[in-house]
Design a protein around this motif. Structure first.
Motif, PDB file in Angstrom:
ATOM      1  N   ALA A  33       8.103 -16.869   7.697  1.00  0.00           N
ATOM      2  CA  ALA A  33       8.247 -15.459   7.342  1.00  0.00           C
ATOM      3  C   ALA A  33       8.967 -14.748   8.474  1.00  0.00           C
ATOM      4  CB  ALA A  33       6.884 -14.815   7.092  1.00  0.00           C
ATOM      5  N   VAL A  35       9.743 -11.163   9.710  1.00  0.00           N
ATOM      6  CA  VAL A  35       9.254  -9.796   9.496  1.00  0.00           C
ATOM      7  C   VAL A  35      10.211  -8.816  10.173  1.00  0.00           C
ATOM      8  CG1 VAL A  35       7.285  -8.236   9.741  1.00  0.00           C
ATOM      9  CG2 VAL A  35       6.905 -10.714   9.500  1.00  0.00           C
ATOM     10  N   LYS A  43       6.207  -0.667   2.939  1.00  0.00           N
ATOM     11  CA  LYS A  43       5.883  -1.944   3.576  1.00  0.00           C
ATOM     12  C   LYS A  43       7.111  -2.492   4.287  1.00  0.00           C
ATOM     13  CE  LYS A  43       2.523  -3.203  -0.028  1.00  0.00           C
ATOM     14  NZ  LYS A  43       2.178  -4.229  -1.061  1.00  0.00           N
ATOM     15  N   ILE A  46      10.158  -8.389   4.440  1.00  0.00           N
ATOM     16  CA  ILE A  46       9.877  -9.721   4.982  1.00  0.00           C
ATOM     17  C   ILE A  46      10.713 -10.738   4.213  1.00  0.00           C
ATOM     18  CG2 ILE A  46       8.115 -11.470   5.411  1.00  0.00           C
ATOM     19  CD1 ILE A  46       6.042  -9.223   5.401  1.00  0.00           C
ATOM     20  N   TYR A  48      11.497 -14.796   3.466  1.00  0.00           N
ATOM     21  CA  TYR A  48      10.753 -16.055   3.448  1.00  0.00           C
ATOM     22  C   TYR A  48      11.700 -17.246   3.324  1.00  0.00           C
ATOM     23  CZ  TYR A  48       6.765 -13.022   2.482  1.00  0.00           C
ATOM     24  OH  TYR A  48       5.804 -12.040   2.554  1.00  0.00           O
ATOM     25  N   GLU A 374       9.238 -13.595  -4.929  1.00  0.00           N
ATOM     26  CA  GLU A 374       8.140 -12.753  -5.403  1.00  0.00           C
ATOM     27  C   GLU A 374       7.909 -12.902  -6.904  1.00  0.00           C
ATOM     28  OE1 GLU A 374       9.320 -11.189  -1.471  1.00  0.00           O
ATOM     29  OE2 GLU A 374      10.396 -11.945  -3.223  1.00  0.00           O
ATOM     30  N   TYR A 380       4.406 -17.086  -4.123  1.00  0.00           N
ATOM     31  CA  TYR A 380       4.292 -15.845  -3.342  1.00  0.00           C
ATOM     32  C   TYR A 380       2.909 -15.691  -2.720  1.00  0.00           C
ATOM     33  CZ  TYR A 380       4.785 -11.031  -1.888  1.00  0.00           C
ATOM     34  OH  TYR A 380       4.831  -9.894  -1.129  1.00  0.00           O
ATOM     35  N   ARG A 381       1.887 -16.257  -3.344  1.00  0.00           N
ATOM     36  CA  ARG A 381       0.560 -16.220  -2.719  1.00  0.00           C
ATOM     37  C   ARG A 381       0.589 -16.922  -1.382  1.00  0.00           C
ATOM     38  NH1 ARG A 381      -1.431 -16.733  -8.072  1.00  0.00           N
ATOM     39  NH2 ARG A 381      -1.390 -19.009  -7.938  1.00  0.00           N
ATOM     40  N   MET A 383       3.234 -17.387   0.525  1.00  0.00           N
ATOM     41  CA  MET A 383       4.092 -16.649   1.432  1.00  0.00           C
ATOM     42  C   MET A 383       3.442 -15.385   1.954  1.00  0.00           C
ATOM     43  SD  MET A 383       7.747 -17.124  -0.501  1.00  0.00           S
ATOM     44  CE  MET A 383       8.712 -18.625  -0.183  1.00  0.00           C
ATOM     45  N   SER A 384       2.826 -14.628   1.089  1.00  0.00           N
ATOM     46  CA  SER A 384       2.211 -13.368   1.511  1.00  0.00           C
ATOM     47  C   SER A 384       1.026 -13.630   2.433  1.00  0.00           C
ATOM     48  CB  SER A 384       1.780 -12.543   0.298  1.00  0.00           C
ATOM     49  OG  SER A 384       0.888 -13.269  -0.530  1.00  0.00           O
ATOM     50  N   ALA A 387       2.550 -14.094   5.813  1.00  0.00           N
ATOM     51  CA  ALA A 387       3.067 -12.832   6.357  1.00  0.00           C
ATOM     52  C   ALA A 387       1.972 -11.915   6.852  1.00  0.00           C
ATOM     53  CB  ALA A 387       3.917 -12.129   5.296  1.00  0.00           C
ATOM     54  N   SER A 388       0.798 -11.992   6.221  1.00  0.00           N
ATOM     55  CA  SER A 388      -0.284 -11.095   6.600  1.00  0.00           C
ATOM     56  C   SER A 388      -1.065 -11.626   7.807  1.00  0.00           C
ATOM     57  CB  SER A 388      -1.238 -10.911   5.424  1.00  0.00           C
ATOM     58  OG  SER A 388      -1.832 -12.133   5.038  1.00  0.00           O
TER      59      SER A 388
END
Length: 388
Positions: A33, A35, A43, A46, A48, A374, A380-381, A383-384, A387-388
């Motif tokens: 990721a 950022v 937001k 980001i 990926y 996305e 995406y789960r 990837m996110s 990122a978090s």
């Protein structure tokens, strides 16, 4: 505007499958990721990226060499002339600072993974699908959103047998693919011919089979297979010998008149150029499978496409390896001949955004910003979460 963080995680894509050379029981990839401090909808933007199957995750190289070079550079040195977006070419040059020529093995995968994430971020900052951005920057501005795809599979599974192979291939045909691919070289020639003939019996008008030896054969074996395969009218005969044995590839062309394919294990413009110079590849029928995610990314892939043009090749002869959405976007934006697809394997990293259907081996890309990750919920789960 700047890159504020680069995060990497090594993820498993293990499977019990094997091809003629390796099994995938311990296969991994790197998920990245990138950022930025650009805000959209409250937001940060980001980008990926991840590397293709067949090469392992490159976390140590990313964390120790390539990500630090980007983060230590001044933000101004990484931006485009407008000051409103990142410049992937400048970022690529920064990553490759202090890297000697040659050695296009593992580092090309690390750089390609970050490069994918950078391009995803760049397109998102412009609020455009990557294929649209590429068509505007490097083409005529009109992407070809309808892209040819073929179904790759036909691996050697424990206990699968010919009936299992038939079920697998039938499922791809039922899902809209008209071209399917299977592995060879992991069994005897006679057994592989039985497997090929079983799949051919499933095919209807307009449907074709490709075969892939994954670089297993010496010249004698490659030619033996070529003589047998000549009877089948295949879509292509792929990577018969070692990817760097250009003499073998050139000699094989003297024994096999049908289309051949190779290039997925060549990781630089220079190696691709040597294939074109010395590998006997024929621009009227053969296919090139260079994969940007394994070969220094899109920045290097653009150089490869320019090299091909100089040698009289059309971009339409390129069908990248890997089955990922980055190559799919490149195919649409730059007019490639199509893209590989793994309908069931290497999930959630392979495949298309949710809702995209295959019709007669073509898909139509949705209008999603960036590469479109996305739009694929299971991917995406992953990837996110990174990122978090």
């Amino acid at each position: 505007m700047k890159i504020t963080a680069i995060r990497e995680a090594t993820k498993p894509i293990k499977s019990d499958i094997r091809n003629a050379y390796i099994d995938f029981s311990k296969m991994t990839l790197s998920l990245v990721a990138v950022v930025t401090d650009v805000i959209r909808d409250g937001k940060p933007v980001i980008g990926y990226g991840f590397n293709s199957n067949g090469r392992y995750g490159q976390g140590s190289l990313i964390r120790e060499r390539f990500a630090p070079r980007i983060l230590e550079a001044s933000p101004e040195s990484l931006g485009d002339d407008s000051g409103n977006n990142l410049d992937p070419h400048k970022i690529w040059t920064t990553m490759m600072t202090n890297e000697k020529p040659g050695g296009h093995g593992e580092r090309s995968v690390a750089v390609g993974t970050i490069d994918m994430a950078v391009w995803d971020a760049v397109a998102k900052i412009e609020d455009k699908p990557l294929y649209q951005l590429l068509a505007e920057r490097y083409g005529d501005g009109r992407p070809k959103r309808k892209v040819f795809v073929y179904a790759a599979g036909g691996y050697y599974w424990p206990g699968q047998g010919i009936e299992g192979l038939e079920r697998e291939m039938r499922s791809y045909l039922d899902r809209g693919y008209s071209v399917v691919k299977m592995k060879i070289g992991g069994a005897s020639l006679s057994e592989d011919c039985k497997r090929i003939e079983a799949v051919l019996r499933l095919l209807g008008p307009g449907q074709k089979l490709a075969v892939d030896a994954n670089g297993r054969f010496d010249l004698k074996t490659a030619v033996e297979y070529a003589k047998a395969l000549s009877n089948y009218g295949l879509f292509w005969y792929e990577e018969a010998g070692d990817p760097l044995d250009y003499a073998l590839q050139a000699e094989l062309a003297q024994h096999y008149a049908g289309p051949m394919a190779t290039g997925e294990n060549l990781f630089s413009m220079q190696d691709a150029r040597n294939l074109i110079r010395y590998g006997g590849m024929r621009p009227d029928r053969d296919w090139l499978q260079f994969d940007c995610a394994l070969s220094y990314g899109l920045v290097e892939y653009l150089r490869t496409l320019e090299m091909l043009k100089e040698h009289g090749w059309s971009t339409s002869r390129c069908i990248p390896h890997g089955g990922h959405q980055m190559s799919l976007a490149i195919a649409a934006g730059l007019g490639l001949g199509g893209n590989e697809s793994y309908p069931d394997l290497f999930q959630p990293y392979g495949g298309f955004p949710d809702g995209v259907k295959v019709e007669n081996s073509y898909v139509t890309l949705p209008e999603l910003p960036g590469i479109g990750f996305e739009g694929k919920a299971d991917l995406y789960r992953e990837m996110s979460a990174l990122a978090s």
